[in-house]
Design an enzyme around this catalytic site. Sequence first.
Site, mmCIF file in Angstrom:
data_model
loop_
_atom_site.group_PDB
_atom_site.id
_atom_site.type_symbol
_atom_site.label_atom_id
_atom_site.label_comp_id
_atom_site.label_asym_id
_atom_site.label_seq_id
_atom_site.Cartn_x
_atom_site.Cartn_y
_atom_site.Cartn_z
ATOM 1 N N LYS A 197 1.862 13.608 2.168
ATOM 2 C CA LYS A 197 1.900 14.310 0.877
ATOM 3 C C LYS A 197 1.547 15.784 1.055
ATOM 4 O O LYS A 197 2.196 16.664 0.476
ATOM 5 C CB LYS A 197 0.940 13.620 -0.101
ATOM 6 C CG LYS A 197 1.426 12.216 -0.499
ATOM 7 C CD LYS A 197 0.347 11.418 -1.182
ATOM 8 C CE LYS A 197 0.853 10.073 -1.686
ATOM 9 N NZ LYS A 197 -0.217 9.159 -2.095
ATOM 10 N N ASP A 254 -0.950 8.636 4.805
ATOM 11 C CA ASP A 254 -0.307 8.831 3.504
ATOM 12 C C ASP A 254 -0.641 10.230 2.943
ATOM 13 O O ASP A 254 0.247 10.958 2.500
ATOM 14 C CB ASP A 254 -0.785 7.723 2.554
ATOM 15 C CG ASP A 254 -0.237 7.870 1.150
ATOM 16 O OD1 ASP A 254 0.899 7.421 0.917
ATOM 17 O OD2 ASP A 254 -0.933 8.435 0.290
ATOM 18 N N VAL A 283 4.488 12.748 -4.353
ATOM 19 C CA VAL A 283 3.144 13.336 -4.271
ATOM 20 C C VAL A 283 2.512 13.308 -5.654
ATOM 21 O O VAL A 283 3.063 13.857 -6.602
ATOM 22 C CB VAL A 283 3.186 14.805 -3.793
ATOM 23 C CG1 VAL A 283 1.777 15.264 -3.418
ATOM 24 C CG2 VAL A 283 4.141 15.007 -2.645
ATOM 25 N N LYS A 285 7.300 9.562 0.575
ATOM 26 C CA LYS A 285 6.675 10.738 1.200
ATOM 27 C C LYS A 285 6.834 10.748 2.714
ATOM 28 O O LYS A 285 6.934 11.806 3.328
ATOM 29 C CB LYS A 285 5.206 10.830 0.807
ATOM 30 C CG LYS A 285 4.371 9.605 1.117
ATOM 31 C CD LYS A 285 4.143 8.763 -0.102
ATOM 32 C CE LYS A 285 3.488 7.442 0.223
ATOM 33 N NZ LYS A 285 3.167 6.644 -0.945
ATOM 34 N N GLU A 303 -3.362 -1.980 0.582
ATOM 35 C CA GLU A 303 -2.379 -2.886 1.194
ATOM 36 C C GLU A 303 -3.104 -3.869 2.123
ATOM 37 O O GLU A 303 -4.192 -3.556 2.625
ATOM 38 C CB GLU A 303 -1.397 -2.080 2.064
ATOM 39 C CG GLU A 303 -0.648 -0.992 1.338
ATOM 40 C CD GLU A 303 0.491 -1.524 0.498
ATOM 41 O OE1 GLU A 303 0.937 -2.660 0.755
ATOM 42 O OE2 GLU A 303 0.905 -0.810 -0.423
HETATM 43 N N1 HSE Z 1 -0.876 4.161 -1.255
HETATM 44 C C1 HSE Z 1 -0.718 5.311 -2.088
HETATM 45 C C2 HSE Z 1 -2.063 5.690 -2.699
HETATM 46 C C3 HSE Z 1 0.304 5.001 -3.145
HETATM 47 O O1 HSE Z 1 -3.014 4.902 -2.602
HETATM 48 O O2 HSE Z 1 -2.206 6.779 -3.245
HETATM 49 C C4 HSE Z 1 0.827 6.195 -3.886
HETATM 50 O O3 HSE Z 1 1.467 7.126 -3.072
#
Ligand code: HSE
Length: 332
Positions: free
Chosen positions: A207, A203, A134, A107, A192
Amino acid sequence: MAEQRIGVAVLGLGNIGGAVARALVHDASALERQSGLTLELVGGFARGPEYGERAGIGRERVSSDAEALIDDPQVDVVVEVLGGEQPAAALISRALAAGKHVVTANKEAVSKHLPAMLAAARDGNSALMCEASVGGGIPLLVSLRQIMATNRIERLRGIVNGTTNFILSKMDAEGADYAPTLAEAQALGYAEPDPTADVEGFDASYKLAILASLALGRHVHPQEISRTGISGVTALDIADARARGGTIRLIAGMQRTDDGATLSVAPTFIPNDDLFSRVMSNFNAIEIVGDRVGPVLLHGQGAGPSPTSSAILSDIIEAARAGSAASLRLGE
Ligand code: HSE
């Protein structure tokens, strides 16, 4: 007997790439039965041959030269699951310009470099496919495209980040504070070791940028999106939301306006009678509102090797069947 052989290269053999490569090798006959195509793993690119072993495809299929693998005449479709902006974006454009279809879950690279990628796809008469970028396994972009055939998208809203939804729904269920819940999410492998991209909303903004680009028919850069993460959300905030008859979720939203659209990612109060309040753990949900169809709600697993590889394998098959006609497009 399948009619068509499709050679696939997988760039990145981590959790997602490993699951895709493994499926191509070990589920070949089921995929052939389901799709009518023979999908063949030509090779994978990774930092070392041990990644091939971990993925269950053997060391000999692993290449340390991504460009040579892309250029291999046996390769028809390149799956890019390296993550990060570069070299992923450059490799995607290179493959597309060379006439290879690209299927990616990246993404960040797509949201920031979409115009260059679409230009490369036009030059190469190839398809850029990013269903997995996404909503993981949720057939979201294909649904958006289907709705857009006869609708103007008035608004979109989504829980598109599983990590933050896991944290917020757990804080709500247990009355826990942010820091210990994040630590638990990290211990379980949902978050992470460096959680910034998820918890600060980057993130989700990547998306939303992809969804909004499709919905509005122009490139929406993630920098255009107002962004607030969840690191400032406390147990007290959630208790307060509860007292007001609701909860808090990280919502990525687009609302069309007279002169464009407002775009934001932010922790948002969700009343208990809103279905989004029941999106739990690491699940995702996206509501698309079209001017004819009204609201459409999609719910499912937005992350993880199995759902994400499902979307990637579907994209490979769709690109192989429809070629450049299957490609992501901006409002054409
Ligand atoms: N780190 C992302 C989440 C992974 O927690 O949704 C999937 O895109």
